[in-house]
Design a protein around this motif. Structure first.
Motif, PDB file in Angstrom:
ATOM      1  N   ARG A  12       0.833  -1.214   0.000  1.00 23.56           N
ATOM      2  CA  ARG A  12       0.000   0.000   0.000  1.00 23.56           C
ATOM      3  C   ARG A  12       0.862   1.255   0.000  1.00 23.56           C
ATOM      4  NH1 ARG A  12      -2.815  -3.062   3.893  1.00 23.56           N
ATOM      5  NH2 ARG A  12      -4.792  -3.908   3.147  1.00 23.56           N
ATOM      6  N   GLY A  16       0.431   3.806  -2.861  1.00 17.37           N
ATOM      7  CA  GLY A  16      -0.360   4.936  -2.388  1.00 17.37           C
ATOM      8  C   GLY A  16       0.453   6.054  -1.785  1.00 17.37           C
ATOM      9  N   GLU A 205      -9.269  10.424  -5.369  1.00 17.89           N
ATOM     10  CA  GLU A 205      -8.774   9.046  -5.321  1.00 17.89           C
ATOM     11  C   GLU A 205      -7.296   9.005  -4.955  1.00 17.89           C
ATOM     12  OE1 GLU A 205     -12.316   9.162  -8.035  1.00 17.89           O
ATOM     13  OE2 GLU A 205     -10.478  10.356  -7.825  1.00 17.89           O
ATOM     14  N   GLN A 206      -6.536   9.951  -5.481  1.00 15.29           N
ATOM     15  CA  GLN A 206      -5.106   9.995  -5.176  1.00 15.29           C
ATOM     16  C   GLN A 206      -4.859  10.288  -3.695  1.00 15.29           C
ATOM     17  OE1 GLN A 206      -4.359  13.128  -8.144  1.00 15.29           O
ATOM     18  NE2 GLN A 206      -2.796  11.787  -9.023  1.00 15.29           N
ATOM     19  N   ASP A 209      -5.769   7.252  -1.560  1.00 18.23           N
ATOM     20  CA  ASP A 209      -4.782   6.187  -1.681  1.00 18.23           C
ATOM     21  C   ASP A 209      -3.489   6.545  -0.953  1.00 18.23           C
ATOM     22  OD1 ASP A 209      -6.511   4.641  -3.116  1.00 18.23           O
ATOM     23  OD2 ASP A 209      -5.670   5.168  -5.076  1.00 18.23           O
ATOM     24  N   GLY A 213      -2.434   4.492   2.295  1.00 18.12           N
ATOM     25  CA  GLY A 213      -1.176   3.798   2.037  1.00 18.12           C
ATOM     26  C   GLY A 213      -0.192   3.901   3.183  1.00 18.12           C
ATOM     27  N   ARG A 233     -12.748   2.985   1.096  1.00 16.81           N
ATOM     28  CA  ARG A 233     -12.064   3.881   0.164  1.00 16.81           C
ATOM     29  C   ARG A 233     -13.076   4.669  -0.652  1.00 16.81           C
ATOM     30  NH1 ARG A 233     -10.760   4.030  -5.255  1.00 16.81           N
ATOM     31  NH2 ARG A 233      -8.746   5.021  -5.790  1.00 16.81           N
TER      32      ARG A 233
END
Length: 258
Positions: A12, A16, A205-206, A209, A213, A233
């Motif tokens: 992750r 991420g 989304e970035q 993540d 992560g 998520r």
């Protein structure tokens, strides 16, 4: 050796968290007082290799250490030589590397001077010393909403992370504190800059993540399983989408000569 709190976080982190750490590492390496091309450079606290990648792009010949075998195991076959090691007790002889990079590792130490001293021990005179930590002034209400979603879904910050934030992270989190540490270590011509960094994260989304992560979420996400993790998520992305702004963490950079 200290406990590996990053066990299980490698995949992750690489997919991420490195969305943020990678661009920062590139800017840190670019601050070197001299070219790193062809030089043996220690990436101390290398994690999954964000700074290593930046060093390779700069033409350096890196080696890596990290306390976490899981972090070093990520994509290990295509990475430079590495060793599991405590930054305060490196398994290296004195003056064996040309330069050293410590990207987001010194803030894990309640005595950062000890880690700095150990890195100086293994670095040749005249080498570059490059370090970065997040500023204590770095805040993000949008990122905090992701934590709120996780908390509502049952996540609780692990004790080691709570302790880290309370004891170690504040020690070098300002330009003044980093400058003081550099001077105490007798580093030559230290350049300390505290500034926001545009890491290229503009989509929700970035950011989700990146946040999920990080190691403090790893054990919890493993426990809930992949299907539930995907649901959490998606919920976090939904919550922050209306308020998403480009993510620009504030970083304290140090570039000096040994």
């Amino acid at each position: 050796m200290s406990v590996d709190h990053y066990a299980g976080a490698g995949r992750r982190w690489a997919l991420g968290a490195s969305l943020v750490y990678g661009p920062i590492a590139t800017q840190l390496v670019a601050m070197s007082p001299h070219s790193l091309a062809g030089r043996r450079v220690l990436d101390a606290g290398a994690g999954t290799g964000a700074a290593t990648a930046a060093l390779l792009d700069a033409g350096a010949d890196p080696i890596a250490t990290d306390l976490s075998s899981d972090m070093l195991a990520w994509n290990a076959a295509s990475r430079p030589p590495s060793a599991v090691a405590d930054i305060c007790a490196l398994p290296l002889s004195g003056s064996c590397v040309d330069d050293v990079v410590a990207a987001f590792v010194l803030h894990h130490l309640v005595d950062p001077g000890l880690g700095i001293g150990e890195m100086l021990r293994v670095t040749r005179s005249g080498g570059a010393f490059l370090a970065a930590v997040f500023s204590t002034s770095s805040r993000s209400a949008v990122r905090d909403q992701i934590d709120d979603v996780a908390t509502a879904a049952g996540w609780r910050a692990p004790g080691w992370y709570v302790d880290l934030k309370a004891t170690a992270i504040p020690l070098l989190g300002t330009a003044a504190a980093m400058t003081s540490a550099a001077r105490s270590a007798d580093l030559v011509d230290p350049v300390v800059v505290e500034r926001p960094v545009d890491v290229g994260i503009a989509q929700p989304e970035q950011l989700v993540d990146y946040r999920f992560g990080q190691a403090q979420f790893a054990a919890w996400l493993d426990r809930v399983g992949p299907e539930r993790a995907d649901e959490i998520r998606a919920r976090a992305v939904e919550i922050i989408r209306p308020v998403m702004r480009p993510y620009q963490p504030i970083v304290v950079f140090l570039a000096a000569t040994v």
